[in-house]
Design a protein around this motif. Structure first.
Motif, short mmCIF file in Angstrom:
data_model
loop_
_atom_site.label_atom_id
_atom_site.label_comp_id
_atom_site.label_asym_id
_atom_site.label_seq_id
_atom_site.Cartn_x
_atom_site.Cartn_y
_atom_site.Cartn_z
N ASP A 1 0.85 -1.19 0.00
CA ASP A 1 0.00 0.00 0.00
C ASP A 1 0.89 1.24 0.00
O ASP A 1 2.10 1.17 0.20
CB ASP A 1 -0.98 -0.01 1.17
CG ASP A 1 -0.30 -0.02 2.53
OD1 ASP A 1 0.68 0.71 2.72
OD2 ASP A 1 -0.79 -0.75 3.41
N LEU A 2 0.28 2.39 -0.21
CA LEU A 2 1.03 3.63 -0.35
C LEU A 2 1.83 3.97 0.91
O LEU A 2 2.99 4.38 0.83
CB LEU A 2 0.08 4.78 -0.70
CG LEU A 2 0.74 6.12 -1.01
CD1 LEU A 2 1.73 6.00 -2.16
CD2 LEU A 2 -0.32 7.16 -1.33
N GLY A 3 1.24 3.76 2.07
CA GLY A 3 1.93 4.06 3.33
C GLY A 3 3.17 3.22 3.52
O GLY A 3 4.23 3.73 3.92
N ARG A 4 3.07 1.91 3.24
CA ARG A 4 4.23 1.04 3.39
C ARG A 4 5.29 1.31 2.32
O ARG A 4 6.48 1.18 2.57
CB ARG A 4 3.80 -0.42 3.37
CG ARG A 4 3.16 -0.86 4.68
CD ARG A 4 2.90 -2.36 4.70
NE ARG A 4 2.24 -2.73 5.92
CZ ARG A 4 0.93 -2.84 6.09
NH1 ARG A 4 0.12 -2.57 5.07
NH2 ARG A 4 0.41 -3.19 7.24
N THR A 5 4.83 1.70 1.14
CA THR A 5 5.78 2.06 0.08
C THR A 5 6.58 3.29 0.50
O THR A 5 7.81 3.33 0.33
CB THR A 5 5.06 2.31 -1.25
OG1 THR A 5 4.33 1.12 -1.62
CG2 THR A 5 6.03 2.65 -2.37
N ALA A 6 5.89 4.28 1.06
CA ALA A 6 6.59 5.48 1.55
C ALA A 6 7.54 5.12 2.68
O ALA A 6 8.69 5.60 2.72
CB ALA A 6 5.57 6.53 2.01
N MET A 7 7.10 4.27 3.59
CA MET A 7 7.96 3.86 4.70
C MET A 7 9.19 3.13 4.17
O MET A 7 10.30 3.37 4.64
CB MET A 7 7.21 2.95 5.67
CG MET A 7 8.08 2.49 6.84
SD MET A 7 7.30 1.29 7.91
CE MET A 7 5.99 2.28 8.61
N LEU A 8 9.00 2.27 3.19
CA LEU A 8 10.14 1.54 2.63
C LEU A 8 11.11 2.50 1.95
O LEU A 8 12.32 2.29 2.02
CB LEU A 8 9.66 0.46 1.65
CG LEU A 8 10.74 -0.46 1.13
CD1 LEU A 8 11.45 -1.20 2.26
CD2 LEU A 8 10.16 -1.45 0.12
N GLY A 9 10.60 3.55 1.32
CA GLY A 9 11.49 4.55 0.73
C GLY A 9 12.37 5.22 1.78
O GLY A 9 13.57 5.40 1.58
N LEU A 10 11.78 5.55 2.92
CA LEU A 10 12.56 6.13 4.02
C LEU A 10 13.55 5.12 4.58
O LEU A 10 14.71 5.46 4.87
CB LEU A 10 11.63 6.61 5.13
CG LEU A 10 10.81 7.86 4.81
CD1 LEU A 10 9.78 8.11 5.91
CD2 LEU A 10 11.70 9.06 4.61
N CYS A 11 13.10 3.89 4.72
CA CYS A 11 13.99 2.83 5.21
C CYS A 11 15.18 2.64 4.27
O CYS A 11 16.32 2.43 4.73
CB CYS A 11 13.23 1.52 5.38
SG CYS A 11 12.06 1.52 6.76
N HIS A 12 14.92 2.69 2.99
CA HIS A 12 15.99 2.55 2.00
C HIS A 12 17.05 3.61 2.22
O HIS A 12 18.25 3.32 2.26
CB HIS A 12 15.42 2.63 0.58
CG HIS A 12 16.48 2.69 -0.47
ND1 HIS A 12 16.83 3.86 -1.09
CD2 HIS A 12 17.28 1.72 -0.97
CE1 HIS A 12 17.81 3.60 -1.95
NE2 HIS A 12 18.09 2.32 -1.91
N ARG A 13 16.61 4.85 2.38
CA ARG A 13 17.55 5.94 2.61
C ARG A 13 18.35 5.74 3.90
O ARG A 13 19.57 5.89 3.92
CB ARG A 13 16.81 7.27 2.68
CG ARG A 13 17.76 8.46 2.78
CD ARG A 13 17.32 9.41 3.89
NE ARG A 13 18.28 10.49 4.05
CZ ARG A 13 19.16 10.55 5.04
NH1 ARG A 13 19.23 9.59 5.93
NH2 ARG A 13 20.00 11.54 5.15
N HIS A 14 17.67 5.38 4.98
CA HIS A 14 18.34 5.19 6.26
C HIS A 14 19.29 3.99 6.22
O HIS A 14 20.37 4.03 6.82
CB HIS A 14 17.33 5.03 7.39
CG HIS A 14 16.60 6.30 7.71
ND1 HIS A 14 17.23 7.46 8.07
CD2 HIS A 14 15.28 6.58 7.71
CE1 HIS A 14 16.34 8.41 8.29
NE2 HIS A 14 15.15 7.90 8.07
N ALA A 15 18.90 2.92 5.53
CA ALA A 15 19.79 1.75 5.41
C ALA A 15 21.04 2.12 4.62
O ALA A 15 22.14 1.65 4.95
CB ALA A 15 19.06 0.59 4.74
N ALA A 16 20.90 2.97 3.60
CA ALA A 16 22.06 3.42 2.82
C ALA A 16 23.02 4.21 3.70
O ALA A 16 24.24 4.02 3.64
CB ALA A 16 21.61 4.26 1.62
N VAL A 17 22.47 5.08 4.54
CA VAL A 17 23.31 5.87 5.45
C VAL A 17 24.00 4.94 6.45
O VAL A 17 25.21 5.07 6.70
CB VAL A 17 22.47 6.94 6.18
CG1 VAL A 17 23.25 7.60 7.31
CG2 VAL A 17 21.97 7.99 5.19
N ALA A 18 23.25 4.00 7.00
CA ALA A 18 23.83 3.06 7.97
C ALA A 18 24.95 2.25 7.33
O ALA A 18 26.02 2.09 7.92
CB ALA A 18 22.75 2.15 8.54
#
Length: 110
Positions: free
Chosen positions: A59-76
């Protein structure tokens, strides 16, 4: 349909590899740039599991959350070393591949 199948196979294989790997010792409760790594792992894994359980949709909410997670995982992954770097790089790659599969599924044909 063939695109979805060829896209999903690497995601599934990488996901199985990720599930067989323990969270890096010593990182529980640790933060990178104010992001709790345990929560980042759980949030990202939850979105990926949902994607796989729902035939490649989120769903749209989880897709947005995954986008944020992707960014944070890249930083980590960039900030960590050794096992932690490898673990979060794999999580980053998984998030990226799922987001690309969602994008490709949503694109109109032709």
């Amino acid at each position: 349909m063939a695109t979805q199948t060829t896209t999903r196979i690497p995601i599934t294989a990488l996901w199985e590899k990720h599930l067989s790997t323990s969270f890096p010792p010593g990182l529980a409760g640790e933060e990178v740039e104010h992001m709790d790594l345990t929560l980042l792992d759980a949030a990202t894994a939850g979105c990926i599991a949902e994607f796989l359980q729902n035939d490649g949709t989120l769903d749209l909410g989880r897709t947005a959350m995954l986008g944020l997670c992707h960014r944070h995982a890249a930083v980590a992954a960039r900030e960590l070393e050794g096992e932690g770097q490898e673990y979060f790089h794999r999580l980053e790659t998984l998030a990226y591949e799922v987001l690309q599969a969602i994008r490709d599924r949503e694109l109109p044909a032709g």
